[in-house]
Scaffold this motif. Structure first.
Motif, PDB file in Angstrom:
ATOM      1  N   ILE A  33       1.009  -1.330  -0.036  1.00 37.84           N
ATOM      2  CA  ILE A  33      -0.151  -0.145   0.077  1.00 37.84           C
ATOM      3  C   ILE A  33       1.034   1.152  -0.031  1.00 37.84           C
ATOM      4  O   ILE A  33       0.603   2.215  -0.643  1.00 37.84           O
ATOM      5  N   ALA A  34       1.960   1.124   0.852  1.00 42.11           N
ATOM      6  CA  ALA A  34       2.858   2.249   0.886  1.00 42.11           C
ATOM      7  C   ALA A  34       3.575   2.411  -0.401  1.00 42.11           C
ATOM      8  O   ALA A  34       3.970   3.464  -1.073  1.00 42.11           O
ATOM      9  N   ALA A  35       4.081   1.262  -1.038  1.00 45.25           N
ATOM     10  CA  ALA A  35       4.807   1.228  -2.197  1.00 45.25           C
ATOM     11  C   ALA A  35       4.138   1.852  -3.420  1.00 45.25           C
ATOM     12  O   ALA A  35       4.740   2.532  -4.169  1.00 45.25           O
ATOM     13  N   ALA A  36       2.772   1.438  -3.383  1.00 47.57           N
ATOM     14  CA  ALA A  36       1.988   2.200  -4.445  1.00 47.57           C
ATOM     15  C   ALA A  36       1.917   3.673  -4.594  1.00 47.57           C
ATOM     16  O   ALA A  36       1.912   4.240  -5.877  1.00 47.57           O
ATOM     17  N   ALA A  37       2.441   4.281  -3.533  1.00 50.59           N
ATOM     18  CA  ALA A  37       2.323   5.529  -3.732  1.00 50.59           C
ATOM     19  C   ALA A  37       3.684   6.410  -4.121  1.00 50.59           C
ATOM     20  O   ALA A  37       3.895   7.415  -4.259  1.00 50.59           O
ATOM     21  N   ARG A  49      11.516  -1.458  -9.849  1.00 54.58           N
ATOM     22  CA  ARG A  49      12.291  -0.844  -8.922  1.00 54.58           C
ATOM     23  C   ARG A  49      11.867  -0.519  -7.663  1.00 54.58           C
ATOM     24  O   ARG A  49      12.473  -0.678  -6.627  1.00 54.58           O
ATOM     25  N   GLN A  50      10.642  -0.019  -7.448  1.00 52.98           N
ATOM     26  CA  GLN A  50       9.930   0.106  -6.184  1.00 52.98           C
ATOM     27  C   GLN A  50       9.984  -1.287  -5.314  1.00 52.98           C
ATOM     28  O   GLN A  50      10.067  -1.166  -4.252  1.00 52.98           O
ATOM     29  N   GLY A  51       9.528  -2.305  -6.041  1.00 57.24           N
ATOM     30  CA  GLY A  51       9.608  -3.586  -5.586  1.00 57.24           C
ATOM     31  C   GLY A  51      10.790  -3.959  -4.796  1.00 57.24           C
ATOM     32  O   GLY A  51      10.872  -4.427  -3.591  1.00 57.24           O
ATOM     33  N   LEU A  52      11.846  -3.685  -5.557  1.00 59.93           N
ATOM     34  CA  LEU A  52      13.272  -4.012  -4.866  1.00 59.93           C
ATOM     35  C   LEU A  52      13.579  -3.166  -3.638  1.00 59.93           C
ATOM     36  O   LEU A  52      14.063  -3.575  -2.666  1.00 59.93           O
ATOM     37  N   VAL A  53      13.088  -1.900  -3.910  1.00 59.21           N
ATOM     38  CA  VAL A  53      13.369  -0.916  -2.653  1.00 59.21           C
ATOM     39  C   VAL A  53      12.570  -1.338  -1.532  1.00 59.21           C
ATOM     40  O   VAL A  53      13.138  -1.585  -0.405  1.00 59.21           O
ATOM     41  N   SER A  54      11.552  -1.696  -1.747  1.00 63.92           N
ATOM     42  CA  SER A  54      10.431  -2.103  -0.571  1.00 63.92           C
ATOM     43  C   SER A  54      10.928  -3.436   0.076  1.00 63.92           C
ATOM     44  O   SER A  54      10.908  -3.728   1.167  1.00 63.92           O
TER      45      SER A  54
END
Length: 493
Positions: free
Chosen positions: A291-295, A303-308
């Motif tokens: 939910i936070a990643a989606a923002a 890229r955001q998947g790996l950061v999360s």
């Protein structure tokens, strides 16, 4: 009103859901399956992911509400909480030192689950009526699984998440803060309740951008503060650290008796409590961090998947390890209370361990201040999880009333006993995880396929937004994501 009967029933349900026949094999199995399908991505790409999330911090020129770093700290705010202090102590106190090993296993496999749910959160996010990005299992389960079953999973998650956020993400956290402030600094619980409620109102009314700014400043400070205190103890007791590691690895496969009986002697107990408390700490597989990643402002979901994914590494491999090693090296895990002759309770165990390792009363103060920051930030993170799901169920008009009610409920949590709420929260957390884990398994092919396509072009995560747009041009899935079109899954819209 005597609620002991209800609490007993809820605890039995929770024990069944979190026991060895439902969530433990589902969580570990899903994490292992995704690890294999993604080629051990959490090990191979960890360095690049940490650099992108902690140092690069954002994809310039990309679409979203908050930076990748702020999305990471918002998710960390929600997960680095009482589970890192009390949860670790509970696992070791009941399951013995070997439980810490199984918390590590859960974290390492959970990184694949965390990556997958964050990837899907960004991949299937939408823009709401206020122009903000909204995503998570409540959307990707329906938009990714294009049938009635997908919609059922999405709505189930949303309902369970809204209920759970008032328990594990609100009242229990406030209660932990108020209780510790009263015990350590003699601050009345109602005073803590008023301060926390006002703080929550001021931050939450501003929405995700306000939450992101606060967590980006608070989370690094609180983690560094707590970890430095733990490292001081471990350095002071450096001679006992190798023996502690040896005991952790040995007891993970042989079992050892915790004080107070045979409960910790069986390997299955170490596994059960290590896995259950590991998930309680890092939330991998629950779907909440998506939910936070989606923002996040990101040029591609991978890229955001790996950061999360690094959130689970920081939470479990760093913070949980520090707590666990301090408890084991100081020997507090099998000490008894001199007044009762019983094992020190989990609620006090970490504080006692830090007190044994640090001079004077510094240990208790560090744990109390750490818990205040951990639990306070958890309230902020979970409020955002709750509002995105209330929006999914009732629409944007329900978001502001939700923020106000959520803030006011913090006061209740600070001033009442919460045995029933704790038990109910455990049940809701487990019920949140089930539809999400089913969805991760059903969508694993899409996750693996789109992940490979991106990483074949940018294995070190150094591409700029323009470079990503160039090498992904013409890819149907990428274009769907950019335009937020109704996704094509297995040839169906």
């Amino acid at each position: 009103m005597d609620l002991s009967g209800l609490q007993s029933v809820l605890e039995k349900i929770s024990s069944w859901i979190w026991g060895p026949w439902i969530l433990i094999p589902l969580l570990l199995g899903t994490g292992l399956y995704l690890t294999i399908r993604l080629g051990g991505l959490q090990f191979i790409r960890l360095g690049a992911a940490l650099r992108l999330g902690l140092f690069t911090r954002k994809d310039a020129g990309s679409d979203g509400d908050i930076s990748q770093f702020q999305a990471l700290t918002t998710a960390l705010a929600a997960t680095v909480g009482t589970g890192n202090i009390v949860g670790v102590a509970t696992a070791i106190g009941i399951g013995g030192p070997g439980a810490l090993f199984w918390m590590w296993v859960t974290g390492l496999l959970g990184m694949a689950s965390k990556y997958s749910e964050a990837f899907l959160g960004v991949r299937f996010r939408k823009t709401d009526d206020a122009g903000e990005k909204s995503g998570g299992p409540q959307y990707y389960l329906e938009r990714g699984i294009r049938n009635r079953f997908g919609k059922f999973l999405a709505l189930s998650f949303a309902v369970f998440a809204v209920i759970a956020c008032f328990g594990i993400g609100n009242m229990t956290q406030g209660n932990s803060i108020a209780t510790n402030m009263e015990n350590s600094f003699q601050v009345p619980t109602w005073v803590t309740g008023v301060v926390l409620t006002v703080f929550a109102l001021l931050v939450l009314v501003g929405g995700i951008k306000s939450i992101g700014r606060v967590t980006a400043g608070l989370v690094p400070i609180m983690i560094i503060f707590y970890v430095l205190g733990a490292l001081y103890i471990l350095i002071a007791n450096i001679g006992g650290v190798p023996a502690a590691f040896a005991q952790i690895f040995t007891d993970a496969f042989t079992g050892t008796s915790a004080v107070g009986g045979f409960a910790g002697s069986a390997i299955i107990i170490a596994v059960q409590f290590g896995v259950a408390r590991g998930i309680f700490s890092n939330e991998s597989g629950m779907g909440s961090a998506a939910i936070a990643a989606a923002a996040a402002k990101t040029s591609h979901p991978v890229r955001q998947g790996l950061v999360s994914m690094t959130q689970t590494f920081i939470d479990t491999i760093i913070v949980v390890t520090c707590t666990g090693l301090v408890i084991v090296t100081t020997g507090v895990w099998n000490m008894t209370d001199p007044d009762t002759g019983e094992q020190i309770s989990a609620a006090l165990m970490t504080g006692e361990a830090f007190s044994h390792g640090l001079p004077g009363e510094w240990g208790h103060y560090i744990v109390t201040i750490g818990l205040v920051m951990f639990a306070g930030s958890t309230i902020l993170g979970w409020s955002y999880y709750g509002e995105r799901n209330i929006e999914r169920l009732l629409g944007r008009r329900a978001v502001m009333p939700f923020r106000i009610v959520f803030s006011l409920v913090v006061f209740i949590g600070c001033t009442v006993q919460l045995g029933v709420v704790w038990a109910f929260s455990d049940v809701m957390n487990g019920l949140m995880a089930i539809p999400n884990l089913i969805g991760l398994l059903l969508l694993s092919g899409l996750i693996a396929r789109e992940t490979k396509k991106y990483l074949d072009n940018d294995p070190k995560l150094r591409a700029t937004t323009d470079e990503v747009n160039a090498f992904m041009a013409g890819d149907a899935a990428f274009e769907e994501w950019k335009t937020q079109a109704i996704p094509v899954v297995d040839g169906k819209r």
